[in-house]
Scaffold this motif. Sequence first.
Motif, PDB file in Angstrom:
ATOM      1  N   VAL A 144       1.004  -1.095   0.159  1.00 27.75           N
ATOM      2  CA  VAL A 144       0.057   0.241  -0.022  1.00 27.75           C
ATOM      3  C   VAL A 144       0.723   1.060   0.064  1.00 27.75           C
ATOM      4  O   VAL A 144       2.155   1.264   0.971  1.00 27.75           O
ATOM      5  CB  VAL A 144      -1.099   0.623   0.936  1.00 27.75           C
ATOM      6  CG1 VAL A 144      -1.885   1.543   1.330  1.00 27.75           C
ATOM      7  CG2 VAL A 144      -1.224  -1.151   1.383  1.00 27.75           C
ATOM      8  N   ASP A 145       0.431   2.003  -1.157  1.00 27.50           N
ATOM      9  CA  ASP A 145       1.427   3.443  -1.169  1.00 27.50           C
ATOM     10  C   ASP A 145       0.919   4.289   0.300  1.00 27.50           C
ATOM     11  O   ASP A 145      -0.538   3.520   0.503  1.00 27.50           O
ATOM     12  CB  ASP A 145       1.138   3.939  -2.719  1.00 27.50           C
ATOM     13  CG  ASP A 145       2.211   5.308  -2.326  1.00 27.50           C
ATOM     14  OD1 ASP A 145       3.519   5.107  -2.273  1.00 27.50           O
ATOM     15  OD2 ASP A 145       1.504   6.723  -3.022  1.00 27.50           O
TER      16      ASP A 145
ATOM     17  N   ILE B  96      -8.834  10.921   4.112  1.00 26.22           N
ATOM     18  CA  ILE B  96      -9.419  11.930   3.250  1.00 26.22           C
ATOM     19  C   ILE B  96     -11.062  11.323   3.239  1.00 26.22           C
ATOM     20  O   ILE B  96     -12.290  12.530   3.927  1.00 26.22           O
ATOM     21  CB  ILE B  96      -9.625  12.723   1.958  1.00 26.22           C
ATOM     22  CG1 ILE B  96      -7.712  13.091   2.211  1.00 26.22           C
ATOM     23  CG2 ILE B  96      -9.938  13.676   1.348  1.00 26.22           C
ATOM     24  CD1 ILE B  96      -6.643  13.526   1.388  1.00 26.22           C
ATOM     25  N   LYS B  97     -11.344  10.022   2.870  1.00 28.20           N
ATOM     26  CA  LYS B  97     -12.638   9.569   2.277  1.00 28.20           C
ATOM     27  C   LYS B  97     -13.106   8.934   4.004  1.00 28.20           C
ATOM     28  O   LYS B  97     -14.933   9.535   4.209  1.00 28.20           O
ATOM     29  CB  LYS B  97     -12.244   8.427   1.299  1.00 28.20           C
ATOM     30  CG  LYS B  97     -13.641   7.755   1.204  1.00 28.20           C
ATOM     31  CD  LYS B  97     -13.456   7.120   0.624  1.00 28.20           C
ATOM     32  CE  LYS B  97     -14.918   6.643  -0.376  1.00 28.20           C
ATOM     33  NZ  LYS B  97     -14.723   5.786  -1.065  1.00 28.20           N
ATOM     34  N   LEU B  98     -12.522   8.513   4.574  1.00 26.60           N
ATOM     35  CA  LEU B  98     -13.183   8.156   5.835  1.00 26.60           C
ATOM     36  C   LEU B  98     -13.056   8.741   7.018  1.00 26.60           C
ATOM     37  O   LEU B  98     -14.308   8.516   7.717  1.00 26.60           O
ATOM     38  CB  LEU B  98     -12.838   7.117   6.016  1.00 26.60           C
ATOM     39  CG  LEU B  98     -12.549   5.305   5.117  1.00 26.60           C
ATOM     40  CD1 LEU B  98     -11.771   4.585   5.619  1.00 26.60           C
ATOM     41  CD2 LEU B  98     -14.556   5.304   5.140  1.00 26.60           C
ATOM     42  N   VAL B  99     -12.625  10.073   7.691  1.00 29.65           N
ATOM     43  CA  VAL B  99     -12.476  10.349   8.313  1.00 29.65           C
ATOM     44  C   VAL B  99     -13.849  11.753   8.365  1.00 29.65           C
ATOM     45  O   VAL B  99     -14.089  11.206  10.048  1.00 29.65           O
ATOM     46  CB  VAL B  99     -11.479  11.756   8.516  1.00 29.65           C
ATOM     47  CG1 VAL B  99     -11.857  12.430  10.121  1.00 29.65           C
ATOM     48  CG2 VAL B  99     -10.435  10.569   8.886  1.00 29.65           C
TER      49      VAL B  99
ATOM     50  N   HIS C 169      -3.142   7.965   1.900  1.00 31.82           N
ATOM     51  CA  HIS C 169      -3.881   9.447   2.715  1.00 31.82           C
ATOM     52  C   HIS C 169      -5.261   9.992   1.772  1.00 31.82           C
ATOM     53  O   HIS C 169      -6.212  10.602   2.604  1.00 31.82           O
ATOM     54  CB  HIS C 169      -2.947  10.287   2.180  1.00 31.82           C
ATOM     55  CG  HIS C 169      -3.300  12.016   2.095  1.00 31.82           C
ATOM     56  ND1 HIS C 169      -3.542  12.777   3.581  1.00 31.82           N
ATOM     57  CD2 HIS C 169      -3.761  13.146   0.950  1.00 31.82           C
ATOM     58  CE1 HIS C 169      -3.686  13.918   3.055  1.00 31.82           C
ATOM     59  NE2 HIS C 169      -4.135  13.745   1.790  1.00 31.82           N
ATOM     60  N   ARG C 170      -6.078   9.222   0.793  1.00 35.51           N
ATOM     61  CA  ARG C 170      -6.798   9.577   0.335  1.00 35.51           C
ATOM     62  C   ARG C 170      -8.076   8.559   1.875  1.00 35.51           C
ATOM     63  O   ARG C 170      -9.001   8.992   1.319  1.00 35.51           O
ATOM     64  CB  ARG C 170      -6.983   8.124  -1.193  1.00 35.51           C
ATOM     65  CG  ARG C 170      -6.093   9.493  -2.436  1.00 35.51           C
ATOM     66  CD  ARG C 170      -6.623   8.752  -3.588  1.00 35.51           C
ATOM     67  NE  ARG C 170      -6.502   7.339  -3.819  1.00 35.51           N
ATOM     68  CZ  ARG C 170      -5.113   6.664  -4.382  1.00 35.51           C
ATOM     69  NH1 ARG C 170      -4.075   8.194  -4.650  1.00 35.51           N
ATOM     70  NH2 ARG C 170      -5.256   5.762  -4.840  1.00 35.51           N
TER      71      ARG C 170
END
Length: 85
Positions: A12-13, A22-25, A18-19
């Motif tokens: 996993v990069d 941003i999506k789940l928080v 980070h994406r």
Amino acid sequence: LEEMMAERAIGVDHSTVHRWVIKLVPLFEKTFRKHKRPVGKSWRMDETYIKVKGSWKYLYRAVDKAGNTIDFLFRAKRDKAAARR
């Protein structure tokens, strides 16, 4: 998280992680706020500073009458106005 996934042979990069953040928080915050206990009219704010990895940081806590933590703010610089908000 990237290192933990690598230990399990999953590549996993850091940009992928980070994406995810941003999506789940926002979803986590929405869910947590639903279960947060209501706060009465009486509360106070505690301010202290602690040393983290060799540098001093400020920790603000909002505490209700029973001594339960309502919310907290952790900052590198002192900002009492932001903590009250």
